[in-house]
Design a protein around this motif. Structure first.
Motif, PDB file in Angstrom:
ATOM      1  N   GLU A  31       0.820  -1.206   0.000  1.00 55.62           N
ATOM      2  CA  GLU A  31       0.000   0.000   0.000  1.00 55.62           C
ATOM      3  C   GLU A  31       0.855   1.258   0.000  1.00 55.62           C
ATOM      4  O   GLU A  31       2.002   1.247   0.456  1.00 55.62           O
ATOM      5  N   GLU A  32       0.293   2.334  -0.524  1.00 55.02           N
ATOM      6  CA  GLU A  32       0.998   3.611  -0.491  1.00 55.02           C
ATOM      7  C   GLU A  32       0.513   4.409   0.715  1.00 55.02           C
ATOM      8  O   GLU A  32      -0.674   4.419   1.025  1.00 55.02           O
ATOM      9  N   VAL A  33       1.464   5.038   1.412  1.00 55.67           N
ATOM     10  CA  VAL A  33       1.117   5.925   2.522  1.00 55.67           C
ATOM     11  C   VAL A  33       1.621   7.315   2.130  1.00 55.67           C
ATOM     12  O   VAL A  33       2.774   7.657   2.366  1.00 55.67           O
ATOM     13  N   PRO A  34       0.747   8.096   1.472  1.00 52.32           N
ATOM     14  CA  PRO A  34       1.172   9.392   0.924  1.00 52.32           C
ATOM     15  C   PRO A  34       1.735  10.324   1.998  1.00 52.32           C
ATOM     16  O   PRO A  34       2.657  11.087   1.731  1.00 52.32           O
ATOM     17  N   GLU A  35       1.180  10.237   3.211  1.00 50.54           N
ATOM     18  CA  GLU A  35       1.633  11.121   4.284  1.00 50.54           C
ATOM     19  C   GLU A  35       3.109  10.906   4.620  1.00 50.54           C
ATOM     20  O   GLU A  35       3.804  11.835   5.027  1.00 50.54           O
ATOM     21  N   GLN A  36       3.574   9.647   4.453  1.00 47.94           N
ATOM     22  CA  GLN A  36       4.990   9.346   4.727  1.00 47.94           C
ATOM     23  C   GLN A  36       5.804   9.266   3.427  1.00 47.94           C
ATOM     24  O   GLN A  36       6.991   8.956   3.455  1.00 47.94           O
ATOM     25  N   LYS A  37       5.118   9.500   2.287  1.00 51.77           N
ATOM     26  CA  LYS A  37       5.759   9.430   0.975  1.00 51.77           C
ATOM     27  C   LYS A  37       6.455   8.083   0.740  1.00 51.77           C
ATOM     28  O   LYS A  37       7.586   8.026   0.255  1.00 51.77           O
ATOM     29  N   VAL A  38       5.760   7.001   1.105  1.00 51.80           N
ATOM     30  CA  VAL A  38       6.314   5.658   0.906  1.00 51.80           C
ATOM     31  C   VAL A  38       5.289   4.687   0.350  1.00 51.80           C
ATOM     32  O   VAL A  38       4.082   4.880   0.501  1.00 51.80           O
ATOM     33  N   ARG A  39       5.830   3.627  -0.267  1.00 50.50           N
ATOM     34  CA  ARG A  39       5.054   2.440  -0.581  1.00 50.50           C
ATOM     35  C   ARG A  39       5.530   1.397   0.426  1.00 50.50           C
ATOM     36  O   ARG A  39       6.735   1.279   0.679  1.00 50.50           O
ATOM     37  N   VAL A  40       4.582   0.647   0.999  1.00 54.80           N
ATOM     38  CA  VAL A  40       4.909  -0.286   2.078  1.00 54.80           C
ATOM     39  C   VAL A  40       4.462  -1.689   1.701  1.00 54.80           C
ATOM     40  O   VAL A  40       3.316  -1.890   1.298  1.00 54.80           O
ATOM     41  N   ALA A  41       5.380  -2.664   1.841  1.00 57.03           N
ATOM     42  CA  ALA A  41       5.026  -4.075   1.684  1.00 57.03           C
ATOM     43  C   ALA A  41       5.058  -4.692   3.078  1.00 57.03           C
ATOM     44  O   ALA A  41       6.059  -4.608   3.779  1.00 57.03           O
ATOM     45  N   VAL A  42       3.936  -5.286   3.477  1.00 61.51           N
ATOM     46  CA  VAL A  42       3.782  -5.823   4.834  1.00 61.51           C
ATOM     47  C   VAL A  42       3.887  -7.349   4.812  1.00 61.51           C
ATOM     48  O   VAL A  42       3.099  -8.019   4.145  1.00 61.51           O
ATOM     49  N   PHE A  43       4.877  -7.883   5.546  1.00 58.38           N
ATOM     50  CA  PHE A  43       5.056  -9.332   5.685  1.00 58.38           C
ATOM     51  C   PHE A  43       4.769  -9.737   7.127  1.00 58.38           C
ATOM     52  O   PHE A  43       5.569  -9.411   8.016  1.00 58.38           O
ATOM     53  N   PRO A  44       3.673 -10.439   7.406  1.00 59.70           N
ATOM     54  CA  PRO A  44       3.451 -10.906   8.776  1.00 59.70           C
ATOM     55  C   PRO A  44       4.527 -11.901   9.202  1.00 59.70           C
ATOM     56  O   PRO A  44       4.936 -12.762   8.411  1.00 59.70           O
ATOM     57  N   VAL A  45       5.006 -11.742  10.447  1.00 61.23           N
ATOM     58  CA  VAL A  45       5.966 -12.670  11.052  1.00 61.23           C
ATOM     59  C   VAL A  45       5.471 -12.931  12.467  1.00 61.23           C
ATOM     60  O   VAL A  45       5.628 -12.086  13.339  1.00 61.23           O
ATOM     61  N   GLY A  46       4.842 -14.086  12.692  1.00 64.20           N
ATOM     62  CA  GLY A  46       4.244 -14.338  13.999  1.00 64.20           C
ATOM     63  C   GLY A  46       3.256 -13.232  14.326  1.00 64.20           C
ATOM     64  O   GLY A  46       2.400 -12.898  13.512  1.00 64.20           O
ATOM     65  N   GLU A  47       3.398 -12.647  15.530  1.00 66.67           N
ATOM     66  CA  GLU A  47       2.475 -11.576  15.920  1.00 66.67           C
ATOM     67  C   GLU A  47       2.940 -10.211  15.421  1.00 66.67           C
ATOM     68  O   GLU A  47       2.266  -9.212  15.625  1.00 66.67           O
ATOM     69  N   SER A  48       4.137 -10.165  14.835  1.00 64.38           N
ATOM     70  CA  SER A  48       4.582  -8.866  14.329  1.00 64.38           C
ATOM     71  C   SER A  48       4.778  -8.921  12.809  1.00 64.38           C
ATOM     72  O   SER A  48       4.338  -9.873  12.161  1.00 64.38           O
ATOM     73  N   ARG A  49       5.393  -7.906  12.274  1.00 61.21           N
ATOM     74  CA  ARG A  49       5.519  -7.806  10.820  1.00 61.21           C
ATOM     75  C   ARG A  49       6.854  -7.196  10.451  1.00 61.21           C
ATOM     76  O   ARG A  49       7.447  -6.439  11.222  1.00 61.21           O
ATOM     77  N   ILE A  50       7.286  -7.531   9.261  1.00 61.39           N
ATOM     78  CA  ILE A  50       8.385  -6.792   8.653  1.00 61.39           C
ATOM     79  C   ILE A  50       7.755  -5.924   7.571  1.00 61.39           C
ATOM     80  O   ILE A  50       6.902  -6.393   6.820  1.00 61.39           O
ATOM     81  N   GLU A  51       8.130  -4.651   7.542  1.00 58.96           N
ATOM     82  CA  GLU A  51       7.627  -3.755   6.507  1.00 58.96           C
ATOM     83  C   GLU A  51       8.791  -3.266   5.656  1.00 58.96           C
ATOM     84  O   GLU A  51       9.760  -2.708   6.174  1.00 58.96           O
ATOM     85  N   LEU A  52       8.680  -3.482   4.357  1.00 57.53           N
ATOM     86  CA  LEU A  52       9.673  -2.920   3.442  1.00 57.53           C
ATOM     87  C   LEU A  52       9.146  -1.568   2.987  1.00 57.53           C
ATOM     88  O   LEU A  52       7.991  -1.443   2.571  1.00 57.53           O
ATOM     89  N   LEU A  53       9.986  -0.561   3.081  1.00 58.64           N
ATOM     90  CA  LEU A  53       9.589   0.818   2.780  1.00 58.64           C
ATOM     91  C   LEU A  53      10.357   1.307   1.556  1.00 58.64           C
ATOM     92  O   LEU A  53      11.584   1.346   1.569  1.00 58.64           O
ATOM     93  N   GLU A  54       9.601   1.666   0.531  1.00 54.92           N
ATOM     94  CA  GLU A  54      10.214   2.200  -0.696  1.00 54.92           C
ATOM     95  C   GLU A  54       9.720   3.632  -0.837  1.00 54.92           C
ATOM     96  O   GLU A  54       8.531   3.891  -0.687  1.00 54.92           O
TER      97      GLU A  54
END
Ligand code: ZN
Length: 132
Positions: A31-54
């Motif tokens: 998803e794109e988060v225009p407020e942070q000027k990023v595109r985010v890919a969300v990978f669930p890992v157990g109860e948390s996540r890794i987010e790649l920020l472009e």
């Protein structure tokens, strides 16, 4: 409090995601988060996540980070129940906030960043989920 996610700044989600997919993770949201000027890919890992920020903009926070430091660990995020209360409590204790008011983050949550000067050099995000 729980570790909510780890944000990693990458030049390209398309390229960086290959490694995480080879690790056996899969993207839940892109998803794109225009407020942070990023595109985010969300990978669930157990109860948390890794987010790649472009970055969507070289002048955005992740764009500036990439120019200065290159790819790598950008921030860690802690989940709080009430972000406004958490910000107020930290400010009261003299902690330096980047965001004095919550802003919108990925997947509809509210976020606020704590300045690395107050955390031992790590950019720390507070996040409050609306739908859990
Ligand atoms: Zn984050």
């Amino acid at each position: 409090m729980k570790l909510d996610h780890i944000g990693i700044a990458v030049e390209s989600i398309e390229k960086a995601k290959i490694f995480y997919e080879e690790m056996g993770l899969s993207i839940r949201a892109l998803e794109e988060v225009p407020e942070q000027k990023v595109r985010v890919a969300v990978f669930p890992v157990g109860e948390s996540r890794i987010e790649l920020l472009e970055t969507l903009d070289p002048e955005g926070p992740v764009g500036k980070f990439l120019a200065k430091k290159g790819q790598g660990l950008h921030h860690i995020a802690m989940k709080v129940d009430d972000i406004r209360a958490a910000i107020a409590k930290l400010k009261e204790k003299g902690v330096e906030m980047i965001d004095r008011e919550p802003r919108r983050g990925a997947e509809g949550c509210l976020i606020a960043f704590v300045h690395p000067r107050s955390t031992g050099g790590v950019l720390l995000e507070l996040t409050e989920k609306k739908d859990e």
